[in-house]
Design an enzyme around this catalytic site. Structure first.
Site, mmCIF file in Angstrom:
data_model
loop_
_atom_site.group_PDB
_atom_site.id
_atom_site.type_symbol
_atom_site.label_atom_id
_atom_site.label_comp_id
_atom_site.label_asym_id
_atom_site.label_seq_id
_atom_site.Cartn_x
_atom_site.Cartn_y
_atom_site.Cartn_z
ATOM 1 N N ARG A 53 0.871 -1.188 0.000
ATOM 2 C CA ARG A 53 0.000 0.000 0.000
ATOM 3 C C ARG A 53 0.899 1.226 0.000
ATOM 4 N NH1 ARG A 53 -4.499 0.413 -1.790
ATOM 5 N NH2 ARG A 53 -5.393 -1.246 -0.508
ATOM 6 N N ARG B 136 1.973 -7.034 -9.220
ATOM 7 C CA ARG B 136 2.290 -6.392 -7.941
ATOM 8 C C ARG B 136 2.390 -7.400 -6.796
ATOM 9 N NH1 ARG B 136 -3.109 -3.240 -5.709
ATOM 10 N NH2 ARG B 136 -4.589 -4.951 -5.921
ATOM 11 N N HIS C 121 1.132 2.454 -10.472
ATOM 12 C CA HIS C 121 0.201 2.989 -9.459
ATOM 13 C C HIS C 121 0.964 3.811 -8.411
ATOM 14 C CE1 HIS C 121 -3.040 3.195 -6.630
ATOM 15 N NE2 HIS C 121 -3.782 2.292 -7.244
ATOM 16 N N GLN D 116 -8.016 -8.161 -8.662
ATOM 17 C CA GLN D 116 -7.952 -6.730 -9.007
ATOM 18 C C GLN D 116 -6.496 -6.334 -9.291
ATOM 19 O OE1 GLN D 116 -10.223 -3.609 -8.080
ATOM 20 N NE2 GLN D 116 -8.906 -2.506 -6.678
ATOM 21 N N GLU E 30 -1.325 7.944 -11.607
ATOM 22 C CA GLU E 30 -0.936 6.617 -12.076
ATOM 23 C C GLU E 30 -0.966 6.592 -13.601
ATOM 24 O OE1 GLU E 30 -3.980 4.167 -10.257
ATOM 25 O OE2 GLU E 30 -4.119 5.573 -8.604
ATOM 26 N N ASP F 190 -11.396 9.415 -7.685
ATOM 27 C CA ASP F 190 -10.985 8.199 -8.394
ATOM 28 C C ASP F 190 -11.400 8.380 -9.853
ATOM 29 O OD1 ASP F 190 -10.212 5.704 -9.172
ATOM 30 O OD2 ASP F 190 -11.448 4.591 -7.728
HETATM 31 O O1 G6P Z 1 -6.860 -1.223 -3.114
HETATM 32 P P1 G6P Z 1 -6.180 -1.449 -4.447
HETATM 33 O O2 G6P Z 1 -6.543 -2.746 -5.105
HETATM 34 O O3 G6P Z 1 -4.694 -1.279 -4.321
HETATM 35 O O4 G6P Z 1 -6.685 -0.298 -5.417
HETATM 36 C C1 G6P Z 1 -6.522 1.040 -5.105
HETATM 37 C C2 G6P Z 1 -7.132 1.933 -6.170
HETATM 38 O O5 G6P Z 1 -6.451 1.723 -7.386
HETATM 39 C C3 G6P Z 1 -6.833 2.598 -8.480
HETATM 40 O O6 G6P Z 1 -6.470 3.897 -8.200
HETATM 41 C C4 G6P Z 1 -8.306 2.488 -8.753
HETATM 42 O O7 G6P Z 1 -8.738 3.472 -9.686
HETATM 43 C C5 G6P Z 1 -9.107 2.617 -7.490
HETATM 44 O O8 G6P Z 1 -10.478 2.349 -7.777
HETATM 45 C C6 G6P Z 1 -8.602 1.673 -6.420
HETATM 46 O O9 G6P Z 1 -9.366 1.828 -5.244
#
Ligand code: G6P
Length: 317
Positions: free
Chosen positions: A73, A102, A186, A97, A291, A231
């Protein structure tokens, strides 16, 4: 150019302080004679520190997991081969996601220094660190979820003179069938006070607002102030540089290289509370994610093809 994967000073022929690289316990640290430094975790090839002039440019949560149990994070996690939750009915649909890059263990491929790396040139040394990931290195789960022969080389270059950090991702298709991907760097940038910051260089671009209703908008003002959760996915940006300005002064310039999309993200109060690895809870005041990436649709690679994109970030610290 000299290559090495052992802790060693670079440019052995130069006299005086030299750039150095140190690699141990799953991390690689490179330092310039100016004291500027960069630190990369092999887990995710995540840049977790970039210091210029003695100050940190990146934000990393105090509760970030650095032990390989969860994507970091903070810093610069690499999003590949899908951005966000993968779509249904797509080759990436079983992936988590932001994909697997990563949360995979990358290999350190070695370092190289620029030939101009002498102090006589005014401290314009630079160090490039290369990291690799291929299908064979993935977890058994990820191998099944995305069974394609790919090669990633991630190059992180710390530049002395201009106080730059360049991060470039090279993607190649090493298999016999074509496949598609998205990618995003990111980056979590550190700021002293988000309420005194503006994000410039996105004017007139269209964006999807993920906080509102995933509807499409056009950025009508040249500057964005962050006053709540943001966002936004900006696509086909015409300007090549997005800048973070703090107290009216340039703080960071983020230049896209062969990329035209960028996400701007700040979780603000409620979302920060909901993330167990986000600390301190008011840390949203000290960060903003800008990002760079290719996330509008998909990049298709035919067998044998290679694609490259990334960013050059300049710190004004
Ligand atoms: O919590 P993560 O999977 O690391 O994602 C963190 C963030 O990443 C990007 O910025 C997306 O646009 C967000 O929608 C998301 O909340």
């Amino acid at each position: 150019m000299g290559r090495s994967n052992k802790p060693t000073p670079l440019s052995p022929s130069t006299t005086g302080p030299q750039p150095s690289v140190h690699s141990e316990q799953g991390r690689v640290v490179a330092r310039l004679p100016t004291g500027d430094s960069v630190e990369i975790l092999l887990y995710g090839a995540t840049v977790i520190s970039w210091k210029s002039n003695g100050k940190e440019n990146l934000w990393v949560s105090k509760a970030a997991k650095l032990d390989g149990s969860k994507p970091v994070r903070g810093g610069v996690p690499i999003v590949f081969p899908c951005f966000g939750p993968p779509p249904k009915n797509h080759a990436t649909s079983s992936l988590p996601q932001h994909g697997f890059a990563r949360s995979s263990h990358w290999e350190y491929l070695g370092s190289s220094s620029s030939e101009s790396g002498s102090l006589a040139r005014g401290g314009d040394d630079s160090i490039k660190l290369d990291f690799g990931l291929s299908h064979a290195q993935l977890s058994e789960d990820a191998k099944k979820q995305w069974p394609y022969a790919f090669g990633l080389v991630y190059s992180v270059t710390l530049g002395g003179k201009e106080r730059t950090l360049q991060t470039m991702l090279r993607v190649s298709n090493q298999g016999k069938e074509s496949w598609e991907f998205q990618m995003l760097l990111h980056s979590y940038f550190g700021v002293d006070d988000i309420t005194r910051c503006q994000i410039n260089g996105l004017g007139s671009s269209t964006y999807i607002d993920k906080v509102l209703d995933a509807s499409q908008h056009t950025q009508s003002t040249p500057s964005i102030a962050i006053t709540g959760e943001v966002d936004r996915v900006y696509t086909s940006i015409k300007q090549d540089t997005t800048s973070i300005v703090e107290n009216g002064k340039p703080r960071l310039d983020i230049q896209r290289d062969r990329l035209v999309d960028s996400v701007v993200w700040n979780p603000w109060i409620e979302k920060a509370k909901g993330m167990s690895d986000f600390e301190p809870k008011d840390g949203y005041k000290n960060m903003v994610c800008v990002e760079v990436g290719a996330v509008d649709g998909w990049q298709r690679l035919e067998p044998g093809e290679t694609w490259e994109g990334g960013q050059i970030v300049r710190s004004h610290l």
